[in-house]
Design a protein around this motif. Structure first.
Motif, short mmCIF file in Angstrom:
data_model
loop_
_atom_site.label_atom_id
_atom_site.label_comp_id
_atom_site.label_asym_id
_atom_site.label_seq_id
_atom_site.Cartn_x
_atom_site.Cartn_y
_atom_site.Cartn_z
N VAL A 87 2.74 -3.67 -11.10
CA VAL A 87 3.67 -3.09 -10.14
C VAL A 87 3.13 -2.19 -8.89
O VAL A 87 3.88 -2.01 -8.00
N ASP A 88 1.91 -2.19 -8.80
CA ASP A 88 1.43 -1.24 -7.82
C ASP A 88 0.77 -2.32 -6.61
O ASP A 88 0.16 -1.90 -5.73
N LYS A 90 -1.68 -4.62 -6.99
CA LYS A 90 -3.12 -4.80 -7.20
C LYS A 90 -3.13 -5.79 -8.44
O LYS A 90 -2.39 -6.09 -9.27
N LYS A 102 -5.50 1.00 -17.09
CA LYS A 102 -5.13 1.47 -15.93
C LYS A 102 -3.69 2.23 -16.06
O LYS A 102 -3.12 2.70 -15.10
N VAL A 104 -0.80 0.56 -16.10
CA VAL A 104 0.18 0.22 -14.96
C VAL A 104 0.95 -1.06 -15.59
O VAL A 104 0.23 -2.01 -16.33
N GLN A 107 3.74 -6.71 -13.46
CA GLN A 107 4.85 -7.56 -12.78
C GLN A 107 5.07 -8.84 -12.87
O GLN A 107 6.17 -9.31 -13.19
N CYS A 112 -1.46 -11.44 -7.08
CA CYS A 112 -0.54 -10.98 -6.14
C CYS A 112 -0.55 -11.73 -5.06
O CYS A 112 -1.48 -12.19 -4.51
#
Length: 337
Positions: A87-88, A90, A102, A104, A107, A112
Protein backbone atom coordinates in the motif's frame (compact mmCIF):
# COMPACT_ATOMS: atom_id res chain seq x y z
CA UNK A 1 -23.57 -73.89 50.30
CA UNK A 2 -26.01 -72.76 47.67
CA UNK A 3 -26.62 -69.43 49.47
CA UNK A 4 -22.90 -68.68 49.83
CA UNK A 5 -22.27 -69.26 46.12
CA UNK A 6 -25.20 -67.01 45.16
CA UNK A 7 -23.87 -64.15 47.33
CA UNK A 8 -20.38 -64.38 45.78
CA UNK A 9 -21.85 -64.33 42.26
CA UNK A 10 -23.90 -61.18 42.94
CA UNK A 11 -20.95 -59.35 44.53
CA UNK A 12 -18.64 -60.09 41.57
CA UNK A 13 -21.24 -58.99 39.03
CA UNK A 14 -22.01 -55.58 40.61
CA UNK A 15 -18.43 -54.78 41.64
CA UNK A 16 -18.93 -55.14 45.34
CA UNK A 17 -15.63 -56.94 45.67
CA UNK A 18 -13.58 -53.89 44.35
CA UNK A 19 -11.75 -51.97 47.00
CA UNK A 20 -10.04 -48.60 46.92
CA UNK A 21 -6.25 -48.69 46.66
CA UNK A 22 -4.40 -48.71 49.89
CA UNK A 23 -1.84 -45.97 50.57
CA UNK A 24 -1.22 -42.44 49.13
CA UNK A 25 -2.29 -41.66 45.53
CA UNK A 26 -4.02 -39.10 43.24
CA UNK A 27 -7.77 -38.75 43.07
CA UNK A 28 -9.35 -40.21 39.96
CA UNK A 29 -9.84 -37.64 37.06
CA UNK A 30 -7.08 -35.08 38.03
CA UNK A 31 -4.03 -34.50 35.74
CA UNK A 32 -0.55 -35.17 37.01
CA UNK A 33 1.19 -32.16 38.62
CA UNK A 34 3.44 -29.93 36.42
CA UNK A 35 7.08 -30.47 36.95
CA UNK A 36 9.17 -27.64 38.29
CA UNK A 37 11.15 -25.58 35.77
CA UNK A 38 14.88 -25.08 36.24
CA UNK A 39 16.33 -21.68 37.02
CA UNK A 40 18.72 -21.84 34.08
CA UNK A 41 18.46 -18.72 31.91
CA UNK A 42 18.02 -19.63 28.26
CA UNK A 43 15.83 -16.81 26.95
CA UNK A 44 13.09 -17.45 24.44
CA UNK A 45 10.73 -15.04 22.67
CA UNK A 46 7.03 -15.76 23.06
CA UNK A 47 4.15 -14.96 20.72
CA UNK A 48 3.12 -12.25 23.19
CA UNK A 49 6.31 -10.31 22.36
CA UNK A 50 7.83 -10.91 25.84
CA UNK A 51 11.19 -12.55 26.53
CA UNK A 52 10.88 -15.50 28.97
CA UNK A 53 13.70 -17.05 31.02
CA UNK A 54 13.55 -20.47 29.36
CA UNK A 55 11.37 -22.74 27.24
CA UNK A 56 9.81 -24.51 30.24
CA UNK A 57 8.39 -21.31 31.75
CA UNK A 58 6.90 -20.25 28.41
CA UNK A 59 5.21 -23.63 27.99
CA UNK A 60 3.86 -23.62 31.54
CA UNK A 61 2.23 -20.24 30.75
CA UNK A 62 0.75 -21.69 27.56
CA UNK A 63 2.54 -19.20 25.27
CA UNK A 64 3.86 -20.38 21.88
CA UNK A 65 7.56 -19.76 21.30
CA UNK A 66 8.58 -17.88 18.16
CA UNK A 67 12.33 -18.25 18.52
CA UNK A 68 14.88 -19.34 21.13
CA UNK A 69 16.47 -15.98 21.82
CA UNK A 70 15.45 -12.63 23.28
CA UNK A 71 12.78 -10.66 21.46
CA UNK A 72 12.44 -9.47 18.76
CA UNK A 73 12.83 -12.47 16.48
CA UNK A 74 14.43 -12.13 13.07
CA UNK A 75 12.11 -12.23 10.08
CA UNK A 76 12.07 -15.73 8.64
CA UNK A 77 10.60 -15.89 5.13
CA UNK A 78 11.38 -17.90 2.05
CA UNK A 79 13.30 -16.14 -0.68
CA UNK A 80 11.05 -17.30 -3.53
CA UNK A 81 10.39 -14.57 -6.10
CA UNK A 82 6.66 -13.82 -6.09
CA UNK A 83 6.54 -9.99 -6.17
CA UNK A 84 3.73 -8.02 -4.58
CA UNK A 85 2.92 -4.31 -4.39
CA UNK A 86 2.40 -2.78 -0.96
CA UNK A 87 0.00 0.00 0.00
CA UNK A 88 3.05 2.27 0.27
CA UNK A 89 3.64 1.89 -3.48
CA UNK A 90 6.84 -0.19 -3.07
CA UNK A 91 7.68 -3.63 -4.52
CA UNK A 92 8.45 -6.60 -2.24
CA UNK A 93 9.89 -10.01 -3.08
CA UNK A 94 6.88 -11.90 -1.71
CA UNK A 95 3.86 -11.54 0.56
CA UNK A 96 5.68 -12.89 3.66
CA UNK A 97 8.42 -10.26 3.50
CA UNK A 98 5.87 -7.47 3.01
CA UNK A 99 3.53 -8.43 5.85
CA UNK A 100 5.74 -10.17 8.43
CA UNK A 101 9.04 -8.36 7.93
CA UNK A 102 8.05 -4.85 6.76
CA UNK A 103 4.57 -4.79 8.39
CA UNK A 104 3.04 -3.49 5.14
CA UNK A 105 -0.32 -4.58 3.73
CA UNK A 106 -0.38 -5.99 0.21
CA UNK A 107 -2.34 -3.92 -2.31
CA UNK A 108 -2.10 -6.32 -5.24
CA UNK A 109 -0.04 -9.16 -6.68
CA UNK A 110 2.69 -8.27 -9.12
CA UNK A 111 4.88 -5.20 -9.41
CA UNK A 112 3.68 -1.65 -8.83
CA UNK A 113 1.68 0.16 -10.04
CA UNK A 114 -1.40 -1.99 -9.51
CA UNK A 115 -3.67 -2.37 -12.52
CA UNK A 116 -7.21 -0.98 -12.11
CA UNK A 117 -9.80 -3.51 -11.00
CA UNK A 118 -12.35 -4.69 -13.51
CA UNK A 119 -15.86 -3.29 -13.25
CA UNK A 120 -18.42 -6.00 -13.93
CA UNK A 121 -21.40 -3.64 -14.08
CA UNK A 122 -20.00 -1.48 -16.90
CA UNK A 123 -20.82 -2.15 -20.57
CA UNK A 124 -18.16 -3.26 -23.03
CA UNK A 125 -18.84 -0.61 -25.65
CA UNK A 126 -15.82 1.42 -26.72
CA UNK A 127 -16.17 5.14 -26.06
CA UNK A 128 -12.71 5.95 -24.63
CA UNK A 129 -12.17 8.77 -22.16
CA UNK A 130 -9.05 10.13 -20.50
CA UNK A 131 -9.08 10.23 -16.70
CA UNK A 132 -7.45 12.79 -14.43
CA UNK A 133 -4.92 10.09 -13.47
CA UNK A 134 -3.62 9.96 -17.07
CA UNK A 135 -5.12 6.52 -17.81
CA UNK A 136 -7.37 5.81 -20.82
CA UNK A 137 -10.64 4.05 -19.89
CA UNK A 138 -12.94 2.19 -22.26
CA UNK A 139 -15.93 4.38 -21.30
CA UNK A 140 -17.14 6.80 -18.64
CA UNK A 141 -18.55 4.00 -16.47
CA UNK A 142 -15.16 2.36 -16.05
CA UNK A 143 -13.56 5.70 -15.22
CA UNK A 144 -16.14 6.35 -12.50
CA UNK A 145 -15.70 2.79 -11.23
CA UNK A 146 -12.03 3.59 -10.58
CA UNK A 147 -13.05 6.93 -8.99
CA UNK A 148 -11.23 8.93 -11.67
CA UNK A 149 -12.54 12.25 -12.95
CA UNK A 150 -12.93 12.58 -16.71
CA UNK A 151 -10.43 15.04 -18.12
CA UNK A 152 -11.47 14.86 -21.77
CA UNK A 153 -13.25 12.69 -24.33
CA UNK A 154 -10.97 10.30 -26.23
CA UNK A 155 -7.72 8.53 -25.35
CA UNK A 156 -4.91 10.12 -23.36
CA UNK A 157 -3.08 12.47 -23.61
CA UNK A 158 -5.68 15.23 -23.79
CA UNK A 159 -5.09 17.78 -26.53
CA UNK A 160 -6.15 21.35 -26.05
CA UNK A 161 -8.53 21.08 -29.01
CA UNK A 162 -10.52 18.47 -27.07
CA UNK A 163 -10.50 20.45 -23.82
CA UNK A 164 -11.62 23.83 -25.14
CA UNK A 165 -13.90 24.96 -27.99
CA UNK A 166 -12.33 26.91 -30.88
CA UNK A 167 -13.55 30.37 -29.77
CA UNK A 168 -11.47 33.45 -30.55
CA UNK A 169 -11.79 35.59 -27.41
CA UNK A 170 -8.18 36.60 -26.60
CA UNK A 171 -7.10 37.07 -22.99
CA UNK A 172 -3.81 38.03 -21.36
CA UNK A 173 -2.49 35.52 -18.83
CA UNK A 174 -0.34 36.01 -15.76
CA UNK A 175 2.58 34.78 -17.88
CA UNK A 176 2.18 37.97 -19.98
CA UNK A 177 1.23 35.94 -23.04
CA UNK A 178 -1.90 36.23 -25.18
CA UNK A 179 -4.11 33.11 -25.32
CA UNK A 180 -7.04 32.32 -27.63
CA UNK A 181 -9.58 32.30 -24.78
CA UNK A 182 -9.82 31.88 -21.03
CA UNK A 183 -10.36 28.10 -21.35
CA UNK A 184 -7.07 27.65 -23.23
CA UNK A 185 -5.26 29.78 -20.65
CA UNK A 186 -6.67 28.08 -17.55
CA UNK A 187 -7.20 24.46 -18.62
CA UNK A 188 -4.48 23.95 -21.25
CA UNK A 189 -1.70 26.25 -20.02
CA UNK A 190 -2.58 26.28 -16.29
CA UNK A 191 -2.37 30.09 -16.29
CA UNK A 192 -4.76 32.49 -14.60
CA UNK A 193 -6.34 35.27 -16.68
CA UNK A 194 -4.86 38.67 -15.96
CA UNK A 195 -7.17 40.72 -18.17
CA UNK A 196 -9.36 40.43 -21.25
CA UNK A 197 -7.84 41.29 -24.61
CA UNK A 198 -4.30 40.95 -25.89
CA UNK A 199 -1.22 41.62 -23.80
CA UNK A 200 0.00 43.88 -22.36
CA UNK A 201 -2.79 44.71 -19.91
CA UNK A 202 -3.58 48.35 -19.18
CA UNK A 203 -1.95 49.92 -16.13
CA UNK A 204 -3.91 49.99 -12.92
CA UNK A 205 -3.81 53.81 -12.74
CA UNK A 206 -4.72 54.29 -16.40
CA UNK A 207 -8.39 55.05 -15.67
CA UNK A 208 -7.35 57.75 -13.20
CA UNK A 209 -5.54 59.59 -15.96
CA UNK A 210 -8.57 59.52 -18.28
CA UNK A 211 -10.91 62.52 -18.41
CA UNK A 212 -14.21 62.20 -16.59
CA UNK A 213 -16.36 63.48 -19.44
CA UNK A 214 -19.04 61.07 -20.59
CA UNK A 215 -18.78 60.09 -24.23
CA UNK A 216 -19.81 56.45 -24.26
CA UNK A 217 -18.35 54.00 -26.76
CA UNK A 218 -18.99 50.31 -27.41
CA UNK A 219 -16.00 47.96 -27.45
CA UNK A 220 -15.53 44.80 -29.50
CA UNK A 221 -16.01 42.78 -26.30
CA UNK A 222 -19.62 44.00 -26.15
CA UNK A 223 -19.10 46.26 -23.13
CA UNK A 224 -19.87 49.97 -22.91
CA UNK A 225 -17.08 52.32 -21.79
CA UNK A 226 -17.48 55.91 -20.54
CA UNK A 227 -15.07 57.23 -23.17
CA UNK A 228 -12.38 56.14 -25.63
CA UNK A 229 -9.62 56.55 -23.04
CA UNK A 230 -11.07 53.93 -20.72
CA UNK A 231 -11.60 51.52 -23.61
CA UNK A 232 -7.95 51.99 -24.55
CA UNK A 233 -6.89 51.33 -20.95
CA UNK A 234 -8.77 48.01 -21.11
CA UNK A 235 -6.91 47.22 -24.35
CA UNK A 236 -10.22 46.89 -26.23
CA UNK A 237 -10.86 48.15 -29.76
CA UNK A 238 -13.83 50.46 -30.30
CA UNK A 239 -16.67 49.02 -32.35
CA UNK A 240 -18.91 52.11 -32.47
CA UNK A 241 -19.08 55.53 -30.84
CA UNK A 242 -22.21 54.94 -28.78
CA UNK A 243 -23.65 52.70 -26.08
CA UNK A 244 -23.79 48.97 -26.80
CA UNK A 245 -25.21 47.23 -28.74
CA UNK A 246 -24.03 48.75 -32.01
CA UNK A 247 -27.04 48.90 -34.35
CA UNK A 248 -26.85 50.56 -37.75
CA UNK A 249 -29.55 53.08 -38.50
CA UNK A 250 -29.77 52.17 -42.16
CA UNK A 251 -30.01 48.76 -43.77
CA UNK A 252 -28.23 48.61 -47.10
CA UNK A 253 -26.82 45.80 -49.20
CA UNK A 254 -23.35 46.90 -48.17
CA UNK A 255 -24.20 46.29 -44.53
CA UNK A 256 -25.92 42.98 -45.34
CA UNK A 257 -24.04 41.35 -48.24
CA UNK A 258 -25.21 37.79 -47.45
CA UNK A 259 -28.78 36.64 -47.80
CA UNK A 260 -29.57 34.18 -45.05
CA UNK A 261 -33.01 34.41 -43.38
CA UNK A 262 -33.34 34.46 -39.61
CA UNK A 263 -36.28 34.25 -37.25
CA UNK A 264 -36.52 37.07 -34.71
CA UNK A 265 -37.64 36.76 -31.12
CA UNK A 266 -40.82 38.56 -32.15
CA UNK A 267 -41.75 35.64 -34.44
CA UNK A 268 -41.09 37.48 -37.72
CA UNK A 269 -38.77 36.32 -40.53
CA UNK A 270 -35.98 38.67 -41.71
CA UNK A 271 -33.92 38.24 -44.87
CA UNK A 272 -30.61 38.64 -43.00
CA UNK A 273 -29.43 38.94 -39.43
CA UNK A 274 -28.27 42.44 -40.30
CA UNK A 275 -31.85 43.43 -41.15
CA UNK A 276 -33.01 42.06 -37.81
CA UNK A 277 -30.38 44.14 -36.02
CA UNK A 278 -31.48 47.19 -37.97
CA UNK A 279 -34.95 46.68 -36.55
CA UNK A 280 -33.37 46.27 -33.11
CA UNK A 281 -34.61 42.65 -32.92
CA UNK A 282 -32.54 39.75 -31.69
CA UNK A 283 -32.38 36.57 -33.79
CA UNK A 284 -33.96 33.52 -32.16
CA UNK A 285 -32.66 31.04 -34.76
CA UNK A 286 -31.38 30.81 -38.33
CA UNK A 287 -33.96 30.05 -41.01
CA UNK A 288 -37.56 31.04 -41.42
CA UNK A 289 -40.06 31.10 -38.58
CA UNK A 290 -41.15 29.18 -36.66
CA UNK A 291 -37.90 27.99 -35.09
CA UNK A 292 -37.36 24.26 -35.05
CA UNK A 293 -36.27 22.29 -32.04
CA UNK A 294 -32.77 23.28 -31.01
CA UNK A 295 -30.30 20.56 -32.04
CA UNK A 296 -26.70 20.52 -30.87
CA UNK A 297 -23.72 18.19 -31.37
CA UNK A 298 -22.94 15.67 -28.63
CA UNK A 299 -19.58 17.25 -27.86
CA UNK A 300 -18.82 17.58 -24.17
CA UNK A 301 -17.16 20.91 -23.47
CA UNK A 302 -18.94 21.86 -20.23
CA UNK A 303 -19.76 25.54 -19.77
CA UNK A 304 -21.41 27.43 -16.94
CA UNK A 305 -24.30 29.65 -17.99
CA UNK A 306 -25.15 33.04 -16.55
CA UNK A 307 -28.14 31.36 -14.88
CA UNK A 308 -25.80 29.21 -12.77
CA UNK A 309 -26.51 25.96 -14.64
CA UNK A 310 -23.98 23.65 -16.33
CA UNK A 311 -24.44 22.79 -20.05
CA UNK A 312 -22.55 20.23 -22.18
CA UNK A 313 -21.38 22.90 -24.67
CA UNK A 314 -21.94 26.48 -25.87
CA UNK A 315 -24.64 25.35 -28.29
CA UNK A 316 -26.84 23.90 -25.55
CA UNK A 317 -26.33 27.03 -23.48
CA UNK A 318 -27.47 29.08 -26.47
CA UNK A 319 -30.51 26.83 -26.87
CA UNK A 320 -31.40 27.67 -23.29
CA UNK A 321 -31.06 31.36 -24.24
CA UNK A 322 -28.33 32.04 -21.72
CA UNK A 323 -24.82 33.42 -22.13
CA UNK A 324 -21.66 31.55 -21.18
CA UNK A 325 -20.25 32.78 -17.90
CA UNK A 326 -17.10 30.58 -17.86
CA UNK A 327 -15.72 27.35 -19.27
CA UNK A 328 -16.08 24.26 -17.07
CA UNK A 329 -18.74 23.19 -14.59
CA UNK A 330 -20.49 25.58 -12.22
CA UNK A 331 -19.63 27.29 -9.99
CA UNK A 332 -17.05 29.39 -11.86
CA UNK A 333 -13.60 29.65 -10.36
CA UNK A 334 -11.00 32.31 -11.03
CA UNK A 335 -11.52 34.76 -13.84
CA UNK A 336 -14.78 34.96 -15.73
CA UNK A 337 -15.02 34.25 -19.40
Amino acid sequence: MYCIGLILLISCRFGLSQRPPIGPGLPIGLPPPLRKCSKNIRPVCGADGITHSNLCIARRLGIPVLCRKPCPCDCRCKTNNNPVCGVDGKNYTNKCIAQRCKKVKVQCRGRCPCKPKKCRKCPRRGDPVCGSDGITYNNECRAKCQKAEIKCQGPCPCRCSRLCPPINDPVCGTDDRTHDNSCVAMRCRNVQVKCKGRCPCGNGNCNDKCPKRVNRVCGEDGQTYINKCQAKCANVKIKCNKKCPCVSTTCSKRDCPFSRPVCGVNGRTYDTICEAKCKNVKAACTGRCPCRKCTCPKLKFPVCGSNGRTYDNNCKAGCARTTTKCFGRCPCRGARN
